[in-house]
Design a protein around this motif. Structure first.
Motif, PDB file in Angstrom:
ATOM      1  N   ILE A 440     -16.531  -3.337  24.783  1.00  0.00           N
ATOM      2  CA  ILE A 440     -15.454  -2.365  24.863  1.00  0.00           C
ATOM      3  C   ILE A 440     -16.022  -1.170  25.608  1.00  0.00           C
ATOM      4  N   SER A 441     -15.457  -0.899  26.786  1.00  0.00           N
ATOM      5  CA  SER A 441     -16.051   0.122  27.650  1.00  0.00           C
ATOM      6  C   SER A 441     -15.330   1.459  27.575  1.00  0.00           C
ATOM      7  N   HIS A 442     -14.028   1.452  27.239  1.00  0.00           N
ATOM      8  CA  HIS A 442     -13.231   2.681  27.204  1.00  0.00           C
ATOM      9  C   HIS A 442     -12.235   2.558  26.058  1.00  0.00           C
ATOM     10  N   VAL A 443     -12.014   3.646  25.345  1.00  0.00           N
ATOM     11  CA  VAL A 443     -11.106   3.609  24.197  1.00  0.00           C
ATOM     12  C   VAL A 443     -10.019   4.669  24.349  1.00  0.00           C
ATOM     13  N   TYR A 444      -8.879   4.356  23.775  1.00  0.00           N
ATOM     14  CA  TYR A 444      -7.731   5.256  23.756  1.00  0.00           C
ATOM     15  C   TYR A 444      -7.112   5.187  22.368  1.00  0.00           C
ATOM     16  N   GLU A 445      -6.213   6.099  22.095  1.00  0.00           N
ATOM     17  CA  GLU A 445      -5.550   6.084  20.800  1.00  0.00           C
ATOM     18  C   GLU A 445      -4.823   4.766  20.572  1.00  0.00           C
ATOM     19  N   ASN A 446      -4.297   4.180  21.645  1.00  0.00           N
ATOM     20  CA  ASN A 446      -3.442   3.002  21.485  1.00  0.00           C
ATOM     21  C   ASN A 446      -4.069   1.690  21.931  1.00  0.00           C
ATOM     22  N   GLY A 447      -5.255   1.722  22.505  1.00  0.00           N
ATOM     23  CA  GLY A 447      -5.867   0.487  22.975  1.00  0.00           C
ATOM     24  C   GLY A 447      -7.240   0.696  23.542  1.00  0.00           C
ATOM     25  N   ALA A 448      -7.743  -0.330  24.233  1.00  0.00           N
ATOM     26  CA  ALA A 448      -9.115  -0.287  24.742  1.00  0.00           C
ATOM     27  C   ALA A 448      -9.277  -1.219  25.928  1.00  0.00           C
TER      28      ALA A 448
END
Length: 532
Positions: A440-448
């Motif tokens: 997992i390289s990047h994360v967001y509130e709603n996904g990745a």
């Protein structure tokens, strides 16, 4: 310094693989040593440019003289394709079928306009060229025949810095390290550090919607852009009068990610932030990828969100790819089992200490075990090393390539499984069973975002083997609800799947934009959108 024409980056930074790794490749994947290295640059048969004298004179006039137009073999070779593994394998064999007829070096926005108008007058396609780091076919136009590589390296200035508003206006040919150095003189940073950081350019970041390794804290590049200027054969577009606006649709978002198909980005205004007082990185261990992903989701949704937040699956952790400069340590029994997460905190001393303490409590609650700063510092030290490792694998006879996607949190497990299965099945059927790693390289509130690395034996036809595997992976991505690209872009490699993702009406709307800005269809033809 120019990038290595047949590989990545600075040749001095390439290093042979340790015996533990070559032994693993041989025993696990059946990798056989290569018997010969890349063809020598001077031995490549380069076709003549094939440009009429009138075309040459028009190019000379557009950029102020013939010294800014290159026709020599080396310059043209160095502007052939990008840096995907198929690109490099073809280059190493001396295949320059996509070579430009000329390399043109404009000095400013007006030069770019003049070049585009001259090329439109003579029907000559134009491919914008920044750092040359595309890995999705973004520098190889689909239309055959002579074309111009528009190298923006002379456009490398910091045009303006507003410390009150915390904005900076940068030219597109600035490499990321140069941009950071110029901003640091004023006490600021952009905070954009993708794996291509050492070689990629500001214009390329905007054109491909780049996302850096510290995006959890600083955001994606398209979130940093407050305005930009675009040169087209039909004139100029300026966007960004204010940080936010309700004055119609946001043209910035239409131009960001357009990959040179709509025009050439000649300046970018970005938000900047103070250089952090403190940068701390650390490692965490989770028993499984599922548990680690749940922990990352907690931080992304409920906070506190670290500046850097990433998680390697079991295979990537075992091999040691979570720390590229420590590759092979796992084989020697030096790496922990389970999944490695890296967290990083940048900012003021007080802020980083507070966020780090709060995040640690969440990670422990989610089953994480702290590993201290050493794994995090090793990751930070080797964060740009993976492309060099890829070259070393190619030299050793292995095939190595990456692909990435993104989806909502609820779909991450299914997307992860589907892509792995597609890659494993296709490459095994081709006689080159792979080792598949993911993080997992990047994360967001709603996904990745999921970033896959694939290593196998090269086999008898590695490019064809990979084309089949990539096709299967792309199909799996769309079927599982993922996007065809999170940060590598569309290029030609993803174009057909992007058409399906955007839908017929969406693509027709984009075609209408291209027809208005580029009536002759000469800007990066076949990249992003199919040829008419």
């Amino acid at each position: 310094m120019d990038m290595l024409w047949s590989g990545w980056g600075d040749p001095a930074k390439a290093a042979p693989l340790p015996e533990t790794v070559t032994g693993l490749l041989r025993d696990l994947l059946g990798v056989k040593p290569r018997t010969a290295g890349p063809v020598a640059l001077e031995d490549i048969a380069v076709p003549e440019p094939g440009l009429e004298p009138a075309v040459r004179q028009a190019l000379f006039g557009a950029v102020g003289g013939e010294e800014h137009v290159r026709f020599d073999a080396e310059a043209r070779i160095r502007h052939t394709r990008g840096k995907s593994t198929p690109d490099l394998l073809r280059m190493r064999e001396g295949d320059v079928g996509d070579i430009p007829a000329a390399v043109v070096l404009p000095a400013d926005h007006d030069d770019v306009l003049a070049v585009l108008r001259a090329c439109a007058e003579h029907g000559l396609p134009v491919v914008p060229f920044g750092g040359g780091t595309s890995v999705v076919g973004g520098l190889a136009p689909a239309r055959r025949g002579p074309f111009v590589a528009l190298d923006l390296r002379r456009m490398d200035q910091l045009l303006d810095l507003d410390p009150v508003s915390r904005t900076a206006t940068l030219q597109p040919g600035l490499r990321a390290p140069q941009a950071e150095a110029l901003l640091a003189e004023h006490g600021f940073t952009l905070g954009h550090f993708p794996q291509s950081y050492e070689w990629a350019t500001i214009g390329g970041f905007a054109a491909a919607r780049s996302s850096g390794q510290a995006s959890a804290g600083y955001g994606r590049f398209d979130e940093m852009v407050l305005g930009l200027t675009l040169a087209t054969p039909e004139g100029t577009i300026d966007t960004g009068r204010a940080p936010r606006s309700a004055a119609g649709p946001d043209l910035r978002q239409l131009l960001l990610g357009s990959e040179g198909a709509f025009g050439v980005i000649t300046s970018v205004t970005v938000r900047i932030r103070p250089v952090p007082q403190t940068c701390v990185y650390e490692g965490w261990r989770f028993p499984s990828f599922e548990e680690g992903a749940a922990a990352l989701r907690r931080l992304a949704q409920d906070g506190p969100r670290p500046t850097v937040l990433r998680l390697s699956d079991e295979t990537e952790t075992l091999i040691g790819l979570a720390q590229p400069d420590a590759i092979g340590a796992a084989v020697a029994g030096q790496q922990p089992t389970g999944c490695m997460a890296i967290t990083g905190y940048e900012g003021t001393d007080e802020d980083t200490g507070h966020r780090r303490e709060q995040a640690a409590a969440v990670l422990r609650e989610c089953g994480g075990t702290p590993l201290g700063e050493e794994p995090g510092q090793r990751w930070a030290h080797g964060r740009y090393s993976a492309p060099y490792l890829r070259d070393s694998l190619l030299d050793a006879g292995a095939f190595a390539e990456t692909l990435e996607t993104a989806t909502f949190w609820s779909r991450v497990p299914g997307l992860y499984a589907s892509v792995r299965e597609a890659l494993a099945t296709t490459l095994t059927d081709s006689g080159t069973p792979p080792l598949i790693m993911c993080h997992i390289s990047h994360v967001y509130e709603n996904g990745a975002s999921l970033y896959f690395t694939v290593v196998s034996a090269q086999g008898d036809d590695p490019v064809t083997h990979w084309e089949k595997a990539k096709h299967a992976a792309n199909e799996a991505i769309l079927a599982a609800g993922g996007t065809i690209s999170h940060h590598h872009g569309v290029g030609t490699d993803h174009r057909d799947w992007y058409v399906r993702e955007a839908g017929p009406l969406g693509i027709e709307a984009l075609r209408a934009v291209k027809r208005r800005l580029d009536p002759a269809g000469l800007l990066n033809p076949g990249v992003l959108l199919p040829l008419d």
